[in-house]
Design an enzyme around this catalytic site. Structure first.
Site, PDB file in Angstrom:
ATOM      1  N   MET A   1      55.411  38.841  36.167  1.00  0.00           N
ATOM      2  CA  MET A   1      54.645  38.691  34.931  1.00  0.00           C
ATOM      3  C   MET A   1      55.232  37.559  34.103  1.00  0.00           C
ATOM      4  SD  MET A   1      52.223  40.762  35.202  1.00  0.00           S
ATOM      5  CE  MET A   1      51.491  40.428  33.599  1.00  0.00           C
TER       6      MET A   1
ATOM      7  N   HIS B   1      46.043  45.272  40.186  1.00  0.00           N
ATOM      8  CA  HIS B   1      47.293  45.257  39.400  1.00  0.00           C
ATOM      9  C   HIS B   1      47.276  46.462  38.474  1.00  0.00           C
ATOM     10  CE1 HIS B   1      49.709  42.945  36.063  1.00  0.00           C
ATOM     11  NE2 HIS B   1      50.398  43.939  36.573  1.00  0.00           N
TER      12      HIS B   1
ATOM     13  N   ASP C   1      42.866  43.828  36.659  1.00  0.00           N
ATOM     14  CA  ASP C   1      43.907  44.238  35.717  1.00  0.00           C
ATOM     15  C   ASP C   1      43.582  45.609  35.143  1.00  0.00           C
ATOM     16  OD1 ASP C   1      44.332  40.864  34.822  1.00  0.00           O
ATOM     17  OD2 ASP C   1      45.877  42.178  35.620  1.00  0.00           O
TER      18      ASP C   1
ATOM     19  N   HIS D   1      41.403  39.569  41.082  1.00  0.00           N
ATOM     20  CA  HIS D   1      42.502  40.318  40.450  1.00  0.00           C
ATOM     21  C   HIS D   1      41.937  41.337  39.452  1.00  0.00           C
ATOM     22  CE1 HIS D   1      46.794  40.590  39.339  1.00  0.00           C
ATOM     23  NE2 HIS D   1      46.383  40.711  38.103  1.00  0.00           N
TER      24      HIS D   1
ATOM     25  N   SER E   1      41.366  36.704  37.589  1.00  0.00           N
ATOM     26  CA  SER E   1      41.382  37.993  36.884  1.00  0.00           C
ATOM     27  C   SER E   1      40.062  38.203  36.147  1.00  0.00           C
ATOM     28  CB  SER E   1      42.532  38.020  35.867  1.00  0.00           C
ATOM     29  OG  SER E   1      42.331  39.101  34.972  1.00  0.00           O
TER      30      SER E   1
ATOM     31  N   ASP F   1      51.548  35.939  37.051  1.00  0.00           N
ATOM     32  CA  ASP F   1      50.388  36.416  36.302  1.00  0.00           C
ATOM     33  C   ASP F   1      50.602  36.262  34.795  1.00  0.00           C
ATOM     34  OD1 ASP F   1      48.724  39.710  36.248  1.00  0.00           O
ATOM     35  OD2 ASP F   1      48.339  37.851  35.155  1.00  0.00           O
TER      36      ASP F   1
ATOM     37  N   MET G   1      48.597  48.450  35.732  1.00  0.00           N
ATOM     38  CA  MET G   1      49.464  48.497  34.554  1.00  0.00           C
ATOM     39  C   MET G   1      49.260  49.877  33.928  1.00  0.00           C
ATOM     40  SD  MET G   1      48.731  44.657  33.199  1.00  0.00           S
ATOM     41  CE  MET G   1      47.186  44.530  34.119  1.00  0.00           C
TER      42      MET G   1
ATOM     43  N   MET H   1      44.388  48.817  33.127  1.00  0.00           N
ATOM     44  CA  MET H   1      45.277  49.163  32.008  1.00  0.00           C
ATOM     45  C   MET H   1      44.909  50.546  31.464  1.00  0.00           C
ATOM     46  SD  MET H   1      45.185  45.536  30.022  1.00  0.00           S
ATOM     47  CE  MET H   1      45.536  44.023  30.905  1.00  0.00           C
TER      48      MET H   1
HETATM   49  C1  DX5 Z   1      48.122  40.690  31.488  1.00  0.00           C
HETATM   50  C2  DX5 Z   1      47.078  40.367  32.512  1.00  0.00           C
HETATM   51  C3  DX5 Z   1      46.699  38.888  32.336  1.00  0.00           C
HETATM   52  C4  DX5 Z   1      45.538  38.442  33.147  1.00  0.00           C
HETATM   53  C5  DX5 Z   1      45.385  36.931  33.161  1.00  0.00           C
HETATM   54  O1  DX5 Z   1      48.428  42.021  31.523  1.00  0.00           O
HETATM   55  O2  DX5 Z   1      47.576  40.641  33.815  1.00  0.00           O
HETATM   56  O3  DX5 Z   1      47.839  38.139  32.679  1.00  0.00           O
HETATM   57  O4  DX5 Z   1      45.735  38.872  34.437  1.00  0.00           O
HETATM   58  O5  DX5 Z   1      45.534  36.472  31.904  1.00  0.00           O
HETATM   59  P1  DX5 Z   1      45.353  34.923  31.511  1.00  0.00           P
HETATM   60  O6  DX5 Z   1      44.126  34.920  30.634  1.00  0.00           O
HETATM   61  O7  DX5 Z   1      46.599  34.555  30.782  1.00  0.00           O
HETATM   62  O8  DX5 Z   1      45.163  34.124  32.773  1.00  0.00           O
HETATM   63 ZN    ZN Z   2      47.353  41.095  36.215  1.00  0.00          ZN
END
Ligand code: DX5
Ligand code: ZN
Length: 218
Positions: A141, A67, A36, A34, A9, A179, A69, A38
């Site tokens: 998650m 991903h 993320d 990955h 990520s 994740d 969100m 948001m």
């Molecule tokens: C949360 C994100 C995190 C990220 C990875 O919304 O999706 O989970 O991908 O986070 P960590 O630092 O926990 O690997």
């Molecule tokens: Zn993610």
């Protein structure tokens, strides 16, 4: 233990040196990247959008694992497809009804992109039963979505096990991804339950020695 892939990520990468950060992952043999995404509405944080994905499109030999969100995934799916997404995962909790879920999965797949659904920690994995024969990926998650660096929630292990058994019993092919809070200890716990891909952010990007931390995962 069966082989488990890593989807790194970039949420916790150093964006000033994003090219180098991604190359570090590629050179370790990591196959998935990955993203993320948001929107500050579905989750209480804002990260980045399609332009970041666009900027790296075609530059790396990695699978772009997006991903979403976000509250209205249907509205933005085309932007991420154009920007080079190979997998697009949206949240079950962001959708109004099963009909909308079916049509979004079909829409993504018709565009030649793999379709995934993610569930938050409090969502029962059985809500996904109607979609499992259509889905390419399920993202469990193991933290409340919104931030990297949180602690792994063991409750996600039962969901991984359920999905792994269901896949075997029904001859399905979907990938099981987890994740949040993945490190050398939780990686092994997830692998033993049948996960296919672990999303990892801070354990690698915040590590003193990324290569050593990576090697501690096997
Ligand atoms: C949360 C994100 C995190 C990220 C990875 O919304 O999706 O989970 O991908 O986070 P960590 O630092 O926990 O690997
Ligand atoms: Zn993610």
């Amino acid at each position: 233990m069966k082989h488990v892939d890593i989807s790194i990520s970039i949420l916790n990468a150093n964006f000033l040196y994003l090219n180098e950060e991604i190359l570090k992952a590629e050179n370790l043999g990591i196959r998935y990247l990955h993203f993320d995404v948001m929107d500050g509405h579905f989750v209480p944080n804002i990260s980045f959008g399609a332009p970041v994905l666009e900027s790296i499109k075609g530059k790396f030999n990695l699978i772009n694992d997006v991903h979403l969100m976000i509250s209205d995934p249907k509205k933005y799916v085309d932007d991420f497809i154009k920007a080079g997404a190979n997998i697009i995962t949206f949240h079950y909790e962001a959708m109004k009804n099963e009909e909308d879920i079916f049509s979004l999965i079909k829409y993504i797949k018709e565009k030649g992109v793999k379709a995934g659904i993610s569930i938050k920690p409090k969502t029962n994995v059985k809500v996904l039963l109607p979609f499992l024969d259509l889905l390419d990926l399920i993202l469990v998650m193991s933290v409340e979505p919104g931030f990297g660096g949180q602690s792994f929630m063991d409750s996600s292990l039962d969901k991984i096990e359920f999905l792994s058994n269901y896949k075997k019993e029904n001859g399905l092919e979907y990938l099981i991804e987890v994740d949040g809070g993945i490190n050398n200890l939780t990686f092994k716990k997830c692998a033993l339950k049948g996960v296919d891909i672990c999303v990892i952010g801070s354990y690698l990007y915040k590590s003193e020695n990324m290569k050593e931390s990576f090697e501690a995962l096997s």
